[in-house]
Design a protein around this motif. Sequence first.
Motif, mmCIF file in Angstrom:
data_model
loop_
_atom_site.group_PDB
_atom_site.id
_atom_site.type_symbol
_atom_site.label_atom_id
_atom_site.label_comp_id
_atom_site.label_asym_id
_atom_site.label_seq_id
_atom_site.Cartn_x
_atom_site.Cartn_y
_atom_site.Cartn_z
ATOM 1 N N ILE A 131 18.825 31.682 52.080
ATOM 2 C CA ILE A 131 19.157 33.110 52.219
ATOM 3 C C ILE A 131 20.679 33.276 52.369
ATOM 4 C CG2 ILE A 131 18.884 35.124 53.714
ATOM 5 C CD1 ILE A 131 16.063 34.105 54.361
ATOM 6 N N PHE A 132 21.367 32.403 53.101
ATOM 7 C CA PHE A 132 22.831 32.493 53.300
ATOM 8 C C PHE A 132 23.563 32.395 51.967
ATOM 9 C CE2 PHE A 132 26.920 30.417 53.937
ATOM 10 C CZ PHE A 132 27.526 31.317 54.821
ATOM 11 N N ARG A 133 23.128 31.436 51.133
ATOM 12 C CA ARG A 133 23.814 31.251 49.861
ATOM 13 C C ARG A 133 23.522 32.391 48.885
ATOM 14 N NH1 ARG A 133 22.925 24.815 48.544
ATOM 15 N NH2 ARG A 133 24.265 24.004 50.219
ATOM 16 N N ARG A 134 22.251 32.885 48.911
ATOM 17 C CA ARG A 134 21.885 33.887 47.918
ATOM 18 C C ARG A 134 22.291 35.305 48.321
ATOM 19 N NH1 ARG A 134 17.095 30.905 48.080
ATOM 20 N NH2 ARG A 134 16.093 32.612 49.228
ATOM 21 N N VAL A 135 22.375 35.601 49.641
ATOM 22 C CA VAL A 135 22.590 36.989 50.068
ATOM 23 C C VAL A 135 23.907 37.169 50.846
ATOM 24 C CG1 VAL A 135 21.642 38.925 51.375
ATOM 25 C CG2 VAL A 135 20.104 37.361 50.131
ATOM 26 N N ILE A 136 24.027 36.426 51.940
ATOM 27 C CA ILE A 136 25.147 36.681 52.853
ATOM 28 C C ILE A 136 26.494 36.321 52.217
ATOM 29 C CG2 ILE A 136 26.174 36.041 55.080
ATOM 30 C CD1 ILE A 136 23.320 35.604 56.108
ATOM 31 N N LEU A 137 26.659 35.174 51.598
ATOM 32 C CA LEU A 137 27.928 34.739 51.028
ATOM 33 C C LEU A 137 28.418 35.671 49.913
ATOM 34 C CD1 LEU A 137 30.115 32.627 51.253
ATOM 35 C CD2 LEU A 137 28.875 31.209 49.598
ATOM 36 N N PRO A 138 27.535 36.084 48.958
ATOM 37 C CA PRO A 138 28.018 37.040 47.940
ATOM 38 C C PRO A 138 28.474 38.368 48.526
ATOM 39 C CG PRO A 138 26.035 35.955 47.183
ATOM 40 C CD PRO A 138 26.179 35.564 48.610
ATOM 41 N N VAL A 139 27.727 38.862 49.552
ATOM 42 C CA VAL A 139 28.124 40.136 50.166
ATOM 43 C C VAL A 139 29.502 40.005 50.835
ATOM 44 C CG1 VAL A 139 27.571 41.788 51.996
ATOM 45 C CG2 VAL A 139 25.761 40.952 50.462
ATOM 46 N N ALA A 140 29.764 38.865 51.500
ATOM 47 C CA ALA A 140 31.064 38.652 52.163
ATOM 48 C C ALA A 140 32.210 38.660 51.143
ATOM 49 C CB ALA A 140 31.039 37.326 52.933
ATOM 50 N N TRP A 141 32.003 38.022 50.004
ATOM 51 C CA TRP A 141 33.060 38.018 48.975
ATOM 52 C C TRP A 141 33.327 39.417 48.437
ATOM 53 C CZ3 TRP A 141 36.574 34.693 48.309
ATOM 54 C CH2 TRP A 141 36.378 33.336 48.568
ATOM 55 N N LEU A 142 32.239 40.212 48.285
ATOM 56 C CA LEU A 142 32.397 41.586 47.818
ATOM 57 C C LEU A 142 33.242 42.403 48.798
ATOM 58 C CD1 LEU A 142 28.832 42.409 46.424
ATOM 59 C CD2 LEU A 142 30.946 42.153 45.121
ATOM 60 N N LEU A 143 33.014 42.209 50.090
ATOM 61 C CA LEU A 143 33.792 42.930 51.099
ATOM 62 C C LEU A 143 35.278 42.542 51.041
ATOM 63 C CD1 LEU A 143 31.339 42.783 54.172
ATOM 64 C CD2 LEU A 143 31.916 44.774 52.751
ATOM 65 N N VAL A 144 35.547 41.252 50.856
ATOM 66 C CA VAL A 144 36.952 40.800 50.773
ATOM 67 C C VAL A 144 37.651 41.443 49.579
ATOM 68 C CG1 VAL A 144 38.457 38.812 50.363
ATOM 69 C CG2 VAL A 144 36.546 38.635 51.973
ATOM 70 N N PHE A 145 37.019 41.420 48.416
ATOM 71 C CA PHE A 145 37.635 42.018 47.223
ATOM 72 C C PHE A 145 37.811 43.512 47.362
ATOM 73 C CE2 PHE A 145 35.825 38.173 44.946
ATOM 74 C CZ PHE A 145 37.069 37.567 44.787
ATOM 75 N N ALA A 146 36.872 44.166 48.056
ATOM 76 C CA ALA A 146 36.993 45.617 48.269
ATOM 77 C C ALA A 146 38.212 45.938 49.127
ATOM 78 C CB ALA A 146 35.715 46.149 48.923
ATOM 79 N N VAL A 147 38.453 45.155 50.189
ATOM 80 C CA VAL A 147 39.620 45.379 51.050
ATOM 81 C C VAL A 147 40.922 45.198 50.253
ATOM 82 C CG1 VAL A 147 40.892 44.475 53.038
ATOM 83 C CG2 VAL A 147 38.415 44.769 53.173
ATOM 84 N N ILE A 148 40.966 44.178 49.422
ATOM 85 C CA ILE A 148 42.168 43.937 48.613
ATOM 86 C C ILE A 148 42.407 45.098 47.648
ATOM 87 C CG2 ILE A 148 43.179 42.460 46.822
ATOM 88 C CD1 ILE A 148 41.765 40.095 48.178
ATOM 89 N N ALA A 149 41.357 45.602 47.026
ATOM 90 C CA ALA A 149 41.492 46.709 46.073
ATOM 91 C C ALA A 149 42.008 47.963 46.761
ATOM 92 C CB ALA A 149 40.154 46.970 45.397
ATOM 93 N N VAL A 150 41.488 48.265 47.948
ATOM 94 C CA VAL A 150 41.939 49.444 48.684
ATOM 95 C C VAL A 150 43.419 49.324 49.045
ATOM 96 C CG1 VAL A 150 41.687 50.728 50.840
ATOM 97 C CG2 VAL A 150 39.655 50.018 49.565
ATOM 98 N N ALA A 151 43.843 48.139 49.464
ATOM 99 C CA ALA A 151 45.246 47.940 49.829
ATOM 100 C C ALA A 151 46.169 48.152 48.628
ATOM 101 C CB ALA A 151 45.444 46.538 50.396
ATOM 102 N N LEU A 152 45.766 47.643 47.466
ATOM 103 C CA LEU A 152 46.586 47.820 46.268
ATOM 104 C C LEU A 152 46.681 49.282 45.858
ATOM 105 C CD1 LEU A 152 45.385 44.755 44.131
ATOM 106 C CD2 LEU A 152 47.578 45.049 45.297
#
Length: 363
Positions: free
Chosen positions: A3-24
Motif C-alpha cells: 500500500i505504501f508503494r502504490r498509494v502513499i509514495l505517489p501522493v507524496a511526490w504529487l504534493l512536492v511538485f504542487a508546492v514547487i509549481a505554486v512557488a514558481l
Amino acid sequence: MGIFRRVILPVAWLLVFAVIAVALVKIAFVDGLKSAGSAPAPLAQVDIPVVPATRATVTNTVQIKGTVQSDAAEAVRSTSAGKVVQIFAEQGATVAKGDALFQVKAERTVVAQPSQDGPAAAPKPVYDYFDILAPRAGTLQQLTTLVDQQVNVGEAVGKIDPGTYTVAGPVTASQQYRLLDKPGPAEIALVGGPAPFQCSEVTLKNNSSDDGGTSSGGLAATGGGAGMGVAGAIAGPGSSSGTQPDGSSTPTGTISCAVPKDQQVFAGLGATMTVSAGVSPDVVTVPLTSVKGSVKDGIVWVAGATGGAPEQRTIQLGLNDGNVVEVTSGLTEGEQVLEFVPGTPAAQDPMMGPGQGTYIPAG
C-alpha cells in the motif's frame, strides 16, 4: 508495504511538485508585477565632492626643462667705405667692445676753387681715415679683410664669438599664462654641473613674436643660439610642467636666461630653470580643478546651502601655483565650491581600476 508503494509514495511526490509549481507561479506573476518604486534603494550613491575656499600663500614658481646653448657669433660690418690701409687684430685674437679691428682710407670730395689768374687748378686729394670697431667683446672668429681691399658700408667682413652661453627651454600655454608679468630671476640647476646658481637676465618670448622679447617685458635676445621666447593659452589644473588637462603640452614659446660669466658651462648640458613670478601671502584660494579658466576671470560652482543646485558664480583670479589659484574677489573664505568643474572627470580613485574614475555630471 505494498500500500505504501502504490498509494502513499505517489501522493507524496504529487504534493512536492504542487508546492514547487505554486512557488514558481508566485515568483513569475505576483512578485514580478510589483511597482518598481517598492524596490530596495541602491546600496551606494555618488556624492558630488565640494571643497571650501581657504587661505594660503601662493608662490608662483615655474620649472622649465632646457639646455645650455652657445650664443651665436655676431657679424663685424664695415661702418665706412674705402680702402683698407691697416689691420690691428688678427683672427683668433680676444677683443673688447670698441676695439679697433682695421682702418680704412676714404677720399674726401673737394670742390676746385676758381682762380683769378686762369683756370682752377685740380685740388690735391684729401683722405679721411676711419677705424672699424668691434661691435662686442669676444674672440675674433673670422676677419676676411686684406690691406688695399675695398670695402663698402654694411659689408660683413668678420665674426666675433662672444664666448657666452644661454640656458633656453620651451614653455607651454599654461606656463606662459603663469608668466604674464615680467618673470623674476631664475635658479639654474645643471645636469652633472656645479651647484644651482642665480640667473637674472630672463627673457620671455612668443614663438610668433619677432620683437626680440620686448613685448613680454623681458630683455632682448642675447644671441642666436637660443631662440628666446614664450607664448600662451588657458592654464589648466596640474603640475608646473604645463601639461594641459587633455594631456597636451605643445610648446608655444621659449624662455631663456644668459649664464653669468663666472659660471663654467658647456653647450648641450641639460638644465632646469626655476623661474619666480610672484608671491601672494595669506590669500583666499581654491583648487584649479574647481575653476573654469585660470587667468583674470574664472567661474566656480558654489554648493547650495541645503543641498540645492550649485550656483554658478564669476570670480576674479590672481596668481596660481599649478595646483591652487588666488581669488581676488567674488568668493569669501569658507564658502563651499564644487571640487571639479561640472562635466569634467574627477581625480582617479587609486582603489579603482583604469577607466573607473568618477565623472561629475554637467549641471
